[in-house]
Design a protein around this motif. Sequence first.
Motif, PDB file in Angstrom:
ATOM      1  N   ASN A 124      16.686  20.965   4.344  1.00 32.02           N
ATOM      2  CA  ASN A 124      16.744  21.257   2.910  1.00 32.02           C
ATOM      3  C   ASN A 124      16.510  19.996   2.093  1.00 32.02           C
ATOM      4  OD1 ASN A 124      17.259  24.001   3.276  1.00 32.02           O
ATOM      5  ND2 ASN A 124      19.480  23.728   3.282  1.00 32.02           N
ATOM      6  N   LEU A 125      17.054  18.896   2.573  1.00 31.11           N
ATOM      7  CA  LEU A 125      16.845  17.612   1.911  1.00 31.11           C
ATOM      8  C   LEU A 125      15.377  17.194   1.999  1.00 31.11           C
ATOM      9  CD1 LEU A 125      18.350  15.245   0.511  1.00 31.11           C
ATOM     10  CD2 LEU A 125      18.667  14.238   2.774  1.00 31.11           C
ATOM     11  N   LEU A 126      14.777  17.417   3.150  1.00 31.33           N
ATOM     12  CA  LEU A 126      13.367  17.079   3.348  1.00 31.33           C
ATOM     13  C   LEU A 126      12.468  17.893   2.420  1.00 31.33           C
ATOM     14  CD1 LEU A 126      11.132  15.623   4.956  1.00 31.33           C
ATOM     15  CD2 LEU A 126      11.295  17.460   6.660  1.00 31.33           C
TER      16      LEU A 126
ATOM     17  N   ALA B 234      10.289  18.507  12.257  1.00 28.25           N
ATOM     18  CA  ALA B 234      10.004  18.851  10.859  1.00 28.25           C
ATOM     19  C   ALA B 234       9.627  17.608  10.065  1.00 28.25           C
ATOM     20  CB  ALA B 234      11.219  19.536  10.229  1.00 28.25           C
ATOM     21  N   LEU B 235      10.325  16.517  10.301  1.00 27.40           N
ATOM     22  CA  LEU B 235      10.031  15.268   9.605  1.00 27.40           C
ATOM     23  C   LEU B 235       8.649  14.749   9.992  1.00 27.40           C
ATOM     24  CD1 LEU B 235      10.901  12.937   7.775  1.00 27.40           C
ATOM     25  CD2 LEU B 235      12.138  11.937   9.724  1.00 27.40           C
ATOM     26  N   GLN B 236       8.329  14.826  11.271  1.00 30.11           N
ATOM     27  CA  GLN B 236       7.027  14.365  11.747  1.00 30.11           C
ATOM     28  C   GLN B 236       5.878  15.165  11.140  1.00 30.11           C
ATOM     29  OE1 GLN B 236       7.981  14.806  15.884  1.00 30.11           O
ATOM     30  NE2 GLN B 236       8.544  12.653  16.160  1.00 30.11           N
ATOM     31  N   ALA B 237       6.131  16.428  10.832  1.00 27.08           N
ATOM     32  CA  ALA B 237       5.089  17.293  10.275  1.00 27.08           C
ATOM     33  C   ALA B 237       5.048  17.278   8.747  1.00 27.08           C
ATOM     34  CB  ALA B 237       5.310  18.724  10.763  1.00 27.08           C
TER      35      ALA B 237
ATOM     36  N   TYR C   3       7.887   7.761   7.782  1.00 32.17           N
ATOM     37  CA  TYR C   3       9.231   7.917   8.335  1.00 32.17           C
ATOM     38  C   TYR C   3       9.475   6.969   9.499  1.00 32.17           C
ATOM     39  CZ  TYR C   3       7.090  10.372  12.302  1.00 32.17           C
ATOM     40  OH  TYR C   3       6.344  10.681  13.412  1.00 32.17           O
ATOM     41  N   THR C   4      10.762   6.757   9.768  1.00 29.36           N
ATOM     42  CA  THR C   4      11.212   6.149  11.019  1.00 29.36           C
ATOM     43  C   THR C   4      12.407   6.955  11.512  1.00 29.36           C
ATOM     44  OG1 THR C   4      10.467   3.872  10.615  1.00 29.36           O
ATOM     45  CG2 THR C   4      12.352   4.151  12.078  1.00 29.36           C
TER      46      THR C   4
END
Length: 290
Positions: free
Chosen positions: A99-101, A140-143, A148-149
């Motif tokens: 949700n934050l992403l 999800a972050l990678q996509a 990002y790290t």
Amino acid sequence: MEEKVLVAGASGALGLEISKILKSRNIPIRALVHSSDGASKVSPYTSDIYRADASEGSSEIKDITQNVTTIVSAMGKSVSLFSGNENSFMENDFFANNNLLDDAVKNGVKRFVYVSIKGADAEEAREFEVAKAHRKFEEALQASGLDYTIVRPVGFFSGLNDLAIMAKRNVIPIIGEGKAKTNSIHQKDLATFVMQYLNEGPETIEVGGPLIHTRLEMAEMIKEKIGGQILKVPEKLAELGMFLPEMVSDNISSKLEYFKFVTSNDMIGEKTGSITFQQYLDDLDLNDLP
């Protein structure tokens, strides 16, 4: 845009240390916490505090990332058997961060630093709810398209407080012979490590503390500090105790399953920091433990 960092999970052991460093560098902070107690803990470092359960839905944190350049998320469910949060790992580690992403993508946040766990991407770990939830958010972050790290620590010293609490009750359980090795890390050292990648860094990195110990060696240090007897639990017996749904809740069962996995497998990351487990125990106030 002036640099502003959103620290998610800001009132936790790691989040507080990250907030302290940001404050010392005069970097503006926005804090996301879950409770009024959490808000009190972070108030010395910022007045820009959101109190919300991010897992409840995007409406709870709508536009929390507006005017934020970077997110550092140490948000997630404690693996402690003595913590009281009844949310699942999927709710706290995946849905809350996702949700934050979503809000971050909408508001044009430049960078997202996520504190995951070592082994989140390992095939043998994916059957565990803890690792599964972390890995799902990593993907999800990678996509997402954001810079990002992903930092994967092997575990905090404070995560071993359960053994100290049990030592106060005269037993220190370890799985098998305790030969598995780890280099757990102090939250202060981990916060310093995370801050290296505030503006840029590798996509993923696994990190641990300065010294490697076997689980038995760590149990012996706890015994020296607190007392109690070391109890070696055979792996088969541990497995039996973890899959009796009539005896334990799904929440506790998930934690026990993961405890067995991490304490019976080597968990070693890149060495960093200077605070040793022995120093952590020396400074531990037993009155702070239940």
